[in-house]
Design a protein around this motif. Structure first.
Motif, PDB file in Angstrom:
ATOM      1  N   GLN A  74       0.830  -1.208   0.000  1.00  0.00           N
ATOM      2  CA  GLN A  74       0.000   0.000   0.000  1.00  0.00           C
ATOM      3  C   GLN A  74       0.864   1.258   0.000  1.00  0.00           C
ATOM      4  O   GLN A  74       0.629   2.189  -0.779  1.00  0.00           O
ATOM      5  CB  GLN A  74      -0.942  -0.001   1.208  1.00  0.00           C
ATOM      6  N   HIS A  75       1.878   1.283   0.864  1.00  0.00           N
ATOM      7  CA  HIS A  75       2.764   2.452   0.936  1.00  0.00           C
ATOM      8  C   HIS A  75       3.525   2.647  -0.380  1.00  0.00           C
ATOM      9  O   HIS A  75       3.633   3.766  -0.883  1.00  0.00           O
ATOM     10  CB  HIS A  75       3.771   2.303   2.081  1.00  0.00           C
ATOM     11  N   LEU A  76       4.050   1.567  -0.914  1.00  0.00           N
ATOM     12  CA  LEU A  76       4.850   1.672  -2.139  1.00  0.00           C
ATOM     13  C   LEU A  76       3.989   2.043  -3.343  1.00  0.00           C
ATOM     14  O   LEU A  76       4.408   2.839  -4.188  1.00  0.00           O
ATOM     15  CB  LEU A  76       5.623   0.375  -2.388  1.00  0.00           C
ATOM     16  N   ASP A  77       2.790   1.487  -3.421  1.00  0.00           N
ATOM     17  CA  ASP A  77       1.891   1.860  -4.522  1.00  0.00           C
ATOM     18  C   ASP A  77       1.526   3.338  -4.456  1.00  0.00           C
ATOM     19  O   ASP A  77       1.502   4.028  -5.477  1.00  0.00           O
ATOM     20  CB  ASP A  77       0.616   1.012  -4.501  1.00  0.00           C
ATOM     21  N   GLU A  78       1.245   3.829  -3.247  1.00  0.00           N
ATOM     22  CA  GLU A  78       0.916   5.253  -3.104  1.00  0.00           C
ATOM     23  C   GLU A  78       2.126   6.123  -3.442  1.00  0.00           C
ATOM     24  O   GLU A  78       2.000   7.155  -4.097  1.00  0.00           O
ATOM     25  CB  GLU A  78       0.407   5.554  -1.699  1.00  0.00           C
ATOM     26  N   SER A  79       3.304   5.696  -3.007  1.00  0.00           N
ATOM     27  CA  SER A  79       4.519   6.433  -3.336  1.00  0.00           C
ATOM     28  C   SER A  79       4.733   6.486  -4.849  1.00  0.00           C
ATOM     29  O   SER A  79       5.016   7.550  -5.409  1.00  0.00           O
ATOM     30  CB  SER A  79       5.732   5.787  -2.660  1.00  0.00           C
ATOM     31  N   LEU A  80       4.560   5.351  -5.520  1.00  0.00           N
ATOM     32  CA  LEU A  80       4.756   5.312  -6.971  1.00  0.00           C
ATOM     33  C   LEU A  80       3.738   6.197  -7.682  1.00  0.00           C
ATOM     34  O   LEU A  80       4.095   6.954  -8.591  1.00  0.00           O
ATOM     35  CB  LEU A  80       4.657   3.868  -7.480  1.00  0.00           C
ATOM     36  N   ILE A 125      11.320   7.516  -8.995  1.00  0.00           N
ATOM     37  CA  ILE A 125      10.419   6.507  -9.554  1.00  0.00           C
ATOM     38  C   ILE A 125      11.168   5.185  -9.693  1.00  0.00           C
ATOM     39  O   ILE A 125      10.653   4.124  -9.318  1.00  0.00           O
ATOM     40  CB  ILE A 125       9.849   6.963 -10.917  1.00  0.00           C
ATOM     41  N   ALA A 126      12.390   5.245 -10.199  1.00  0.00           N
ATOM     42  CA  ALA A 126      13.198   4.026 -10.351  1.00  0.00           C
ATOM     43  C   ALA A 126      13.432   3.354  -9.002  1.00  0.00           C
ATOM     44  O   ALA A 126      13.371   2.128  -8.895  1.00  0.00           O
ATOM     45  CB  ALA A 126      14.531   4.361 -11.031  1.00  0.00           C
ATOM     46  N   ALA A 127      13.687   4.150  -7.966  1.00  0.00           N
ATOM     47  CA  ALA A 127      13.915   3.590  -6.624  1.00  0.00           C
ATOM     48  C   ALA A 127      12.650   2.922  -6.083  1.00  0.00           C
ATOM     49  O   ALA A 127      12.713   1.865  -5.449  1.00  0.00           O
ATOM     50  CB  ALA A 127      14.390   4.682  -5.666  1.00  0.00           C
ATOM     51  N   THR A 128      11.496   3.523  -6.345  1.00  0.00           N
ATOM     52  CA  THR A 128      10.247   2.943  -5.870  1.00  0.00           C
ATOM     53  C   THR A 128       9.929   1.657  -6.630  1.00  0.00           C
ATOM     54  O   THR A 128       9.470   0.673  -6.040  1.00  0.00           O
ATOM     55  CB  THR A 128       9.100   3.963  -5.980  1.00  0.00           C
ATOM     56  N   LEU A 129      10.191   1.634  -7.933  1.00  0.00           N
ATOM     57  CA  LEU A 129      10.018   0.405  -8.710  1.00  0.00           C
ATOM     58  C   LEU A 129      10.925  -0.701  -8.177  1.00  0.00           C
ATOM     59  O   LEU A 129      10.515  -1.860  -8.069  1.00  0.00           O
ATOM     60  CB  LEU A 129      10.304   0.665 -10.189  1.00  0.00           C
ATOM     61  N   HIS A 130      12.164  -0.339  -7.833  1.00  0.00           N
ATOM     62  CA  HIS A 130      13.098  -1.322  -7.261  1.00  0.00           C
ATOM     63  C   HIS A 130      12.540  -1.867  -5.938  1.00  0.00           C
ATOM     64  O   HIS A 130      12.575  -3.076  -5.696  1.00  0.00           O
ATOM     65  CB  HIS A 130      14.473  -0.677  -7.054  1.00  0.00           C
ATOM     66  N   ALA A 131      12.019  -0.977  -5.114  1.00  0.00           N
ATOM     67  CA  ALA A 131      11.442  -1.401  -3.824  1.00  0.00           C
ATOM     68  C   ALA A 131      10.248  -2.332  -4.045  1.00  0.00           C
ATOM     69  O   ALA A 131      10.082  -3.327  -3.325  1.00  0.00           O
ATOM     70  CB  ALA A 131      11.031  -0.177  -3.003  1.00  0.00           C
ATOM     71  N   LEU A 132       9.416  -2.043  -5.050  1.00  0.00           N
ATOM     72  CA  LEU A 132       8.290  -2.922  -5.363  1.00  0.00           C
ATOM     73  C   LEU A 132       8.782  -4.275  -5.877  1.00  0.00           C
ATOM     74  O   LEU A 132       8.165  -5.307  -5.606  1.00  0.00           O
ATOM     75  CB  LEU A 132       7.369  -2.254  -6.388  1.00  0.00           C
ATOM     76  N   GLY A 133       9.901  -4.275  -6.586  1.00  0.00           N
ATOM     77  CA  GLY A 133      10.499  -5.536  -7.017  1.00  0.00           C
ATOM     78  C   GLY A 133      10.969  -6.363  -5.838  1.00  0.00           C
ATOM     79  O   GLY A 133      10.730  -7.575  -5.780  1.00  0.00           O
ATOM     80  N   ASN A 134      11.608  -5.725  -4.883  1.00  0.00           N
ATOM     81  CA  ASN A 134      12.049  -6.432  -3.671  1.00  0.00           C
ATOM     82  C   ASN A 134      10.862  -6.999  -2.898  1.00  0.00           C
ATOM     83  O   ASN A 134      10.910  -8.127  -2.403  1.00  0.00           O
ATOM     84  CB  ASN A 134      12.852  -5.498  -2.759  1.00  0.00           C
ATOM     85  N   LEU A 135       9.801  -6.204  -2.808  1.00  0.00           N
ATOM     86  CA  LEU A 135       8.596  -6.653  -2.110  1.00  0.00           C
ATOM     87  C   LEU A 135       7.992  -7.867  -2.820  1.00  0.00           C
ATOM     88  O   LEU A 135       7.630  -8.861  -2.178  1.00  0.00           O
ATOM     89  CB  LEU A 135       7.583  -5.518  -2.026  1.00  0.00           C
TER      90      LEU A 135
END
Length: 132
Positions: free
Chosen positions: A34-40, A55-65
């Motif tokens: 939820q946090h990462l989707d809102e951030s993106l 944006i790239a950092a948030t995509l990376h974080a979503l990949g890790n998740l």
């Protein structure tokens, strides 16, 4: 939010990404998503050029998740997009963030059973890290 209200703001988006990372590390995967989707969403509305390090950092974080959640297909999609964006931002230059995403892709691809593909990502990540 008291400072910025309900409007999108880079500080809020950054804090949401960090809360997502913290939630993931704590094992709260639904909350992290939820946090990462809102951030993106916020990052994309703030940076209409669509190629931005945040944006790239948030995509990376979503990949890790996604990797932690066991969704290798989605992890690969997020990390591929993060890598594509980072390469657009940094061109052919070696960069620590590119090396980090190459490493993460190597881990995901390894878990899919594609050992040759994983080796390519990890070899490139290692070469880049040594060059930096």
């Amino acid at each position: 939010r008291a400072l910025h209200g309900d409007s999108d703001h880079p500080d809020i988006a950054s804090t949401l990404r960090e809360l997502g990372n913290l939630s993931r590390q704590s094992g709260y995967l639904k909350q992290a998503k939820q946090h990462l989707d809102e951030s993106l969403r916020m990052q994309c509305s703030l940076h209409v050029e669509r190629h931005h390090p945040n944006i790239a950092a948030t995509l990376h974080a979503l990949g890790n998740l996604s990797l932690q959640a066991g969704d290798l297909k989605k992890a690969r999609e997020y990390l591929d997009e993060s890598l594509r964006m980072k390469r657009c931002l940094h061109g052919d230059r070696d960069h620590p963030n590119v090396a980090k995403t190459l490493h993460a892709l190597g881990v995901v691809v390894q878990q899919t059973g594609d050992l040759n593909g994983a080796k390519k990502y990890l070899d490139e990540s290692l070469r880049m890290k040594r060059a930096l």
